[in-house]
Structures are given as structure tokens and as C-alpha cells.
Design a protein around this motif. Structure first.
Motif, mmCIF file in Angstrom:
data_model
loop_
_atom_site.group_PDB
_atom_site.id
_atom_site.type_symbol
_atom_site.label_atom_id
_atom_site.label_comp_id
_atom_site.label_asym_id
_atom_site.label_seq_id
_atom_site.Cartn_x
_atom_site.Cartn_y
_atom_site.Cartn_z
ATOM 1 N N ARG A 136 -23.828 -50.018 -40.489
ATOM 2 C CA ARG A 136 -22.770 -51.020 -40.608
ATOM 3 C C ARG A 136 -22.636 -51.543 -42.037
ATOM 4 O O ARG A 136 -21.951 -52.517 -42.266
ATOM 5 C CB ARG A 136 -23.066 -52.197 -39.669
ATOM 6 C CG ARG A 136 -23.149 -51.830 -38.199
ATOM 7 C CD ARG A 136 -21.787 -51.468 -37.626
ATOM 8 N NE ARG A 136 -21.894 -51.133 -36.217
ATOM 9 C CZ ARG A 136 -21.854 -52.019 -35.227
ATOM 10 N NH1 ARG A 136 -21.742 -53.305 -35.515
ATOM 11 N NH2 ARG A 136 -21.954 -51.636 -33.972
ATOM 12 N N HIS A 137 -23.288 -50.901 -42.992
ATOM 13 C CA HIS A 137 -23.318 -51.428 -44.344
ATOM 14 C C HIS A 137 -22.453 -50.598 -45.272
ATOM 15 O O HIS A 137 -22.614 -49.382 -45.351
ATOM 16 C CB HIS A 137 -24.751 -51.448 -44.894
ATOM 17 C CG HIS A 137 -25.685 -52.311 -44.116
ATOM 18 N ND1 HIS A 137 -26.491 -51.829 -43.124
ATOM 19 C CD2 HIS A 137 -25.925 -53.652 -44.190
ATOM 20 C CE1 HIS A 137 -27.210 -52.826 -42.625
ATOM 21 N NE2 HIS A 137 -26.888 -53.936 -43.247
ATOM 22 N N GLY A 138 -21.557 -51.240 -45.962
ATOM 23 C CA GLY A 138 -20.884 -50.610 -47.074
ATOM 24 C C GLY A 138 -19.698 -49.747 -46.738
ATOM 25 O O GLY A 138 -19.423 -49.422 -45.577
ATOM 26 N N PRO A 139 -18.971 -49.340 -47.781
ATOM 27 C CA PRO A 139 -17.712 -48.634 -47.596
ATOM 28 C C PRO A 139 -17.850 -47.228 -47.022
ATOM 29 O O PRO A 139 -16.913 -46.730 -46.400
ATOM 30 C CB PRO A 139 -17.119 -48.601 -49.019
ATOM 31 C CG PRO A 139 -18.251 -48.874 -49.934
ATOM 32 C CD PRO A 139 -19.216 -49.708 -49.181
ATOM 33 N N VAL A 140 -18.989 -46.545 -47.230
ATOM 34 C CA VAL A 140 -19.153 -45.194 -46.690
ATOM 35 C C VAL A 140 -19.129 -45.219 -45.168
ATOM 36 O O VAL A 140 -18.378 -44.479 -44.517
ATOM 37 C CB VAL A 140 -20.454 -44.553 -47.205
ATOM 38 C CG1 VAL A 140 -20.720 -43.229 -46.493
ATOM 39 C CG2 VAL A 140 -20.367 -44.332 -48.711
ATOM 40 N N ASP A 141 -19.944 -46.091 -44.579
ATOM 41 C CA ASP A 141 -19.985 -46.171 -43.116
ATOM 42 C C ASP A 141 -18.709 -46.765 -42.545
ATOM 43 O O ASP A 141 -18.273 -46.381 -41.454
ATOM 44 C CB ASP A 141 -21.204 -46.993 -42.689
ATOM 45 C CG ASP A 141 -22.503 -46.278 -43.024
ATOM 46 O OD1 ASP A 141 -22.723 -45.175 -42.505
ATOM 47 O OD2 ASP A 141 -23.279 -46.812 -43.828
ATOM 48 N N PRO B 64 -16.526 -35.506 -48.137
ATOM 49 C CA PRO B 64 -15.429 -34.830 -47.424
ATOM 50 C C PRO B 64 -14.569 -35.782 -46.589
ATOM 51 O O PRO B 64 -14.019 -35.401 -45.559
ATOM 52 C CB PRO B 64 -16.176 -33.831 -46.544
ATOM 53 C CG PRO B 64 -17.477 -34.505 -46.247
ATOM 54 C CD PRO B 64 -17.838 -35.279 -47.485
ATOM 55 N N PHE B 65 -14.469 -37.010 -47.012
ATOM 56 C CA PHE B 65 -13.617 -37.996 -46.352
ATOM 57 C C PHE B 65 -13.284 -39.058 -47.395
ATOM 58 O O PHE B 65 -13.918 -39.148 -48.448
ATOM 59 C CB PHE B 65 -14.296 -38.626 -45.124
ATOM 60 C CG PHE B 65 -15.668 -39.178 -45.403
ATOM 61 C CD1 PHE B 65 -15.849 -40.531 -45.688
ATOM 62 C CD2 PHE B 65 -16.786 -38.350 -45.372
ATOM 63 C CE1 PHE B 65 -17.110 -41.043 -45.950
ATOM 64 C CE2 PHE B 65 -18.058 -38.858 -45.626
ATOM 65 C CZ PHE B 65 -18.218 -40.207 -45.920
ATOM 66 N N THR B 66 -12.267 -39.837 -47.121
ATOM 67 C CA THR B 66 -11.773 -40.788 -48.111
ATOM 68 C C THR B 66 -12.527 -42.113 -48.022
ATOM 69 O O THR B 66 -12.581 -42.730 -46.953
ATOM 70 C CB THR B 66 -10.272 -41.051 -47.916
ATOM 71 O OG1 THR B 66 -9.580 -39.805 -48.055
ATOM 72 C CG2 THR B 66 -9.752 -42.026 -48.962
ATOM 73 N N VAL B 67 -13.092 -42.497 -49.145
ATOM 74 C CA VAL B 67 -13.745 -43.807 -49.274
ATOM 75 C C VAL B 67 -13.013 -44.563 -50.382
ATOM 76 O O VAL B 67 -12.818 -44.011 -51.463
ATOM 77 C CB VAL B 67 -15.240 -43.670 -49.624
ATOM 78 C CG1 VAL B 67 -15.886 -45.042 -49.737
ATOM 79 C CG2 VAL B 67 -15.958 -42.824 -48.590
ATOM 80 N N PRO B 68 -12.582 -45.796 -50.143
ATOM 81 C CA PRO B 68 -11.870 -46.543 -51.188
ATOM 82 C C PRO B 68 -12.691 -46.623 -52.464
ATOM 83 O O PRO B 68 -13.914 -46.822 -52.418
ATOM 84 C CB PRO B 68 -11.673 -47.932 -50.570
ATOM 85 C CG PRO B 68 -11.726 -47.698 -49.093
ATOM 86 C CD PRO B 68 -12.704 -46.578 -48.897
ATOM 87 N N PRO B 69 -12.060 -46.454 -53.623
ATOM 88 C CA PRO B 69 -12.797 -46.556 -54.883
ATOM 89 C C PRO B 69 -13.273 -47.979 -55.136
ATOM 90 O O PRO B 69 -12.760 -48.941 -54.549
ATOM 91 C CB PRO B 69 -11.766 -46.121 -55.933
ATOM 92 C CG PRO B 69 -10.451 -46.437 -55.302
ATOM 93 C CD PRO B 69 -10.626 -46.196 -53.837
ATOM 94 N N LEU B 70 -14.239 -48.108 -56.018
ATOM 95 C CA LEU B 70 -14.786 -49.405 -56.409
ATOM 96 C C LEU B 70 -14.309 -49.748 -57.811
ATOM 97 O O LEU B 70 -14.157 -48.866 -58.655
ATOM 98 C CB LEU B 70 -16.317 -49.368 -56.418
ATOM 99 C CG LEU B 70 -17.040 -48.905 -55.160
ATOM 100 C CD1 LEU B 70 -18.527 -48.748 -55.460
ATOM 101 C CD2 LEU B 70 -16.822 -49.882 -54.030
ATOM 102 N N THR B 71 -14.084 -51.029 -58.053
ATOM 103 C CA THR B 71 -13.836 -51.493 -59.418
ATOM 104 C C THR B 71 -14.999 -52.381 -59.813
ATOM 105 O O THR B 71 -15.212 -53.440 -59.224
ATOM 106 C CB THR B 71 -12.511 -52.286 -59.512
ATOM 107 O OG1 THR B 71 -11.427 -51.422 -59.171
ATOM 108 C CG2 THR B 71 -12.310 -52.802 -60.931
ATOM 109 N N VAL B 72 -15.773 -51.921 -60.776
ATOM 110 C CA VAL B 72 -16.916 -52.688 -61.276
ATOM 111 C C VAL B 72 -16.420 -53.581 -62.408
ATOM 112 O O VAL B 72 -15.797 -53.103 -63.360
ATOM 113 C CB VAL B 72 -18.036 -51.759 -61.772
ATOM 114 C CG1 VAL B 72 -19.196 -52.574 -62.357
ATOM 115 C CG2 VAL B 72 -18.529 -50.878 -60.627
#
Length: 311
Positions: free
Chosen positions: A207-212, A265-273
Motif C-alpha cells: 500500500r506504499h507509494g506510487p508503484v503499488d 511495464p506499466f505507467t507510474v506518474p513521474p516525480l518532481t523533486v
């Protein structure tokens, strides 16, 4: 209603710091009787005793303790506003700046940043701290000068932010891993492996983070073998096992040298640091110089446009 005498703020700040009428009088170069009269005026203005005798000394009332937390920064800001600002002389600057970031930033940008600072201001030191959360309290209380990270819901609304670079998640495995061979990494191949989850705090697995979150949006989930607190631990495990780590590509570049990296192989929103700082440091010349150093070093290390997608 008469306006309060703002000069009393300085007197109150010194009184609460010293906890003694006599000591405060000496510091402000006043007579004890003049300081006692000032304390009486402060009690009248605040409607509180502020300092109460206890034995041979004085103790602060609850209201005084509350005011002490507010007065220090207020008086310092007023004094700074009334003090002529001296031109910044980098070759004479003697200061330690504290920068908080997640692992990967120091490894990726620290060497170039330290070299730049050594050339321009040899008397400056950098104190790098880990960033276990997005709490803005260290910026607010002044224990941290700068932070890098992704702006989130827990970032204080007053915090200033400037984008440094965009990042995206990639998969990383050891050399010789099945995903490092055999062509394109498909979603089926990715999900057939066991994975390392990176989570800053305890909670339900997966349940943690954008990948999951990205996988869950399409009804998929990784097979989580273990959970660790940071990217470096995830990559160390991936390098020594058959587990897969999914980490930010640019932020962790300095950590996964020699390992095989692949596009998810799937879309994960990009991060802005972003670079984060408290507004009270906005105009400070030394702080402005340091922020400029960080921005320029990041751009130099990444090359091209750091706000475009990594190649």
C-alpha cells in the motif's frame, strides 16, 4: 484601544531568556528598578504575571512559556530588518548549512556540490541529514536550512519550493537476473518475480507509494517479499538476491551502479523533486547563494533539461 509599546517585546524576550530581573537588567544595561517597572508594564499589557517568585528565583508562567517560543524568532526578524545588510563575501563566509534529503541525493550530487562550495566558499561546511519523512518541522524550527524532496500533503503551506528535476521509477535487478536477460520486461514477467517494497513507516504491505498505487489501479499487485525503509537497502538486497527493486531512476543513480535497470511495464506518474526552504530564509544572501549552488549543480550533473523526462 492604545497601541502596545513594541519595545517591550525585546524586554520580554530577554526577561524570559534570563529568568531573572537582575540578569535581564545587566544585559539590557538598565537599572534593576527600571527593569522591575518594565516587568510591571508587561504584566499589565499581557494580563499575566509572566515571572513568579519561587524561593530565591523566578519561574515562568504557562503564558510566559508560550510567549517564549514565539518571541525569539519575532525579535530576531525585527533586529534583522533594522540591521544594514552586508554584502556577501564568500571567501570570508564561515558557516555550516544543514541539508536534509533521502538517500541517493548525496551520492548523486554531493561530490559536485562539495567541490563547487570548496571553490567558492572554503569556510562553508555542509551537514547532510537523512529525510525519513516529509514533515516540515525541521525547516520551520530552523534545524534544517534546505531540503530536497517531493512536495506532499504534509509539506507546510508556508514552505517555499522550486523544482529541481523530474524523475521516474525504474526496475533494478542484479546482473544475471532473469529480467536482465530474455528481452523486453513485460508486466507478466515483472509480476512473476518477488519484490522489495520501500516504505518510510509501517503499514499494510503493498500500500506504499506510487508503484503499488499504479498497479492497484489496474487490479494488479506485486508479490512483496520484504519491506525496507530506503532505496539503498532495497538496492543492496536486489544486488544480492533474486528480488526486484523499483526505485526513482535519477535519485538513486549513484546507488545502483553495475546493476541492470529496466523500464517498468506499466505507467507510474513521474516525480518532481524540489528544493524546499522556509520563507524566513528567502532573502538571506548566504541562503540564496546556497540554493543557487544546489540548482546549478543538479542541472550540471544531469545535463540537458533536468525537468524533462530522463533519457
Amino acid at each position: 484601544m492604545a497601541r502596545p509599546d513594541l519595545n517591550l517585546l525585546v524586554t520580554l524576550d530577554v526577561l524570559l531568556t534570563e529568568g531573572s530581573v537582575a540578569a535581564a537588567a545587566r544585559r539590557l544595561r538598565l537599572s534593576p528598578s527600571a527593569m522591575s517597572r518594565a516587568l510591571a508594564r508587561l504584566r499589565e499589557a499581557t494580563g499575566d504575571p509572566l515571572l513568579v517568585r519561587a524561593g530565591r528565583g523566578l519561574v515562568a508562567s504557562p503564558r510566559a512559556l508560550e510567549l517564549r517560543e514565539q518571541l525569539g524568532p519575532l525579535v530576531q526578524a525585527a533586529e534583522a530588518a533594522l540591521r544594514p545588510q552586508k554584502p556577501l563575501q564568500l571567501d570570508q563566509l564561515q558557516k555550516t548549512f544543514t541539508l536534509r534529503s533521502r538517500e541517493g541525493f548525496v551520492e548523486g550530487f554531493g561530490p559536485a556540490l562539495l567541490a563547487r562550495i570548496a571553490r567558492e566558499a572554503p569556510g562553508v561546511r555542509l551537514h547532510f541529514l537523512p529525510k525519513p519523512d516529509k514533515d516540515s518541522a525541521p525547516l520551520r524550527d530552523g534545524s534544517v536550512d534546505l531540503e530536497t524532496g517531493v512536495v506532499g500533503d504534509s509539506t507546510g503551506p508556508e514552505v517555499r519550493a522550486q523544482a529541481l528535476f523530474r524523475d521516474r521509477f525504474v526496475g533494478v535487478v542484479r546482473a544475471g537476473h532473469a529480467l536482465a536477460e530474455g528481452g523486453e520486461v513485460t508486466l507478466a514477467r515483472y509480476l512473476a518475480c518477488r519484490h522489495i517494497e520501500v516504505a518510510r513507516r509501517a503499514g499494510p504491505v503493498g500500500r506504499h507509494g506510487p508503484v503499488d498505487e499504479a498497479l492497484a489501479a489496474s487490479g494488479q499487485a506485486r508479490d512483496i517479499a520484504t519491506t525496507v525503509a530506503g532505496f539503498s537497502a532495497a538496492l543492496a538486497l536486489a544486488q544480492a538476491t533474486e528480488l526486484v527493486a523499483s526505485v526513482p531512476e535519477r535519485h538513486a543513480t549513484g546507488l545502483h551502479g553495475g546493476m541492470h535497470r529496466f523500464a517498468l511495464p506499466f505507467t507510474v506518474p513521474p516525480l518532481t523533486v524540489s528544493l524546499l526552504w522556509h520563507p524566513r530564509l528567502e532573502a538571506d544572501p548566504a541562503q540564496r547563494w546556497l540554493r543557487g549552488c544546489v540548482r546549478e549543480v543538479v542541472a550540471e550533473v544531469l545535463g540537458g533539461d533536468p525537468l524533462s523526462f530522463p533519457g
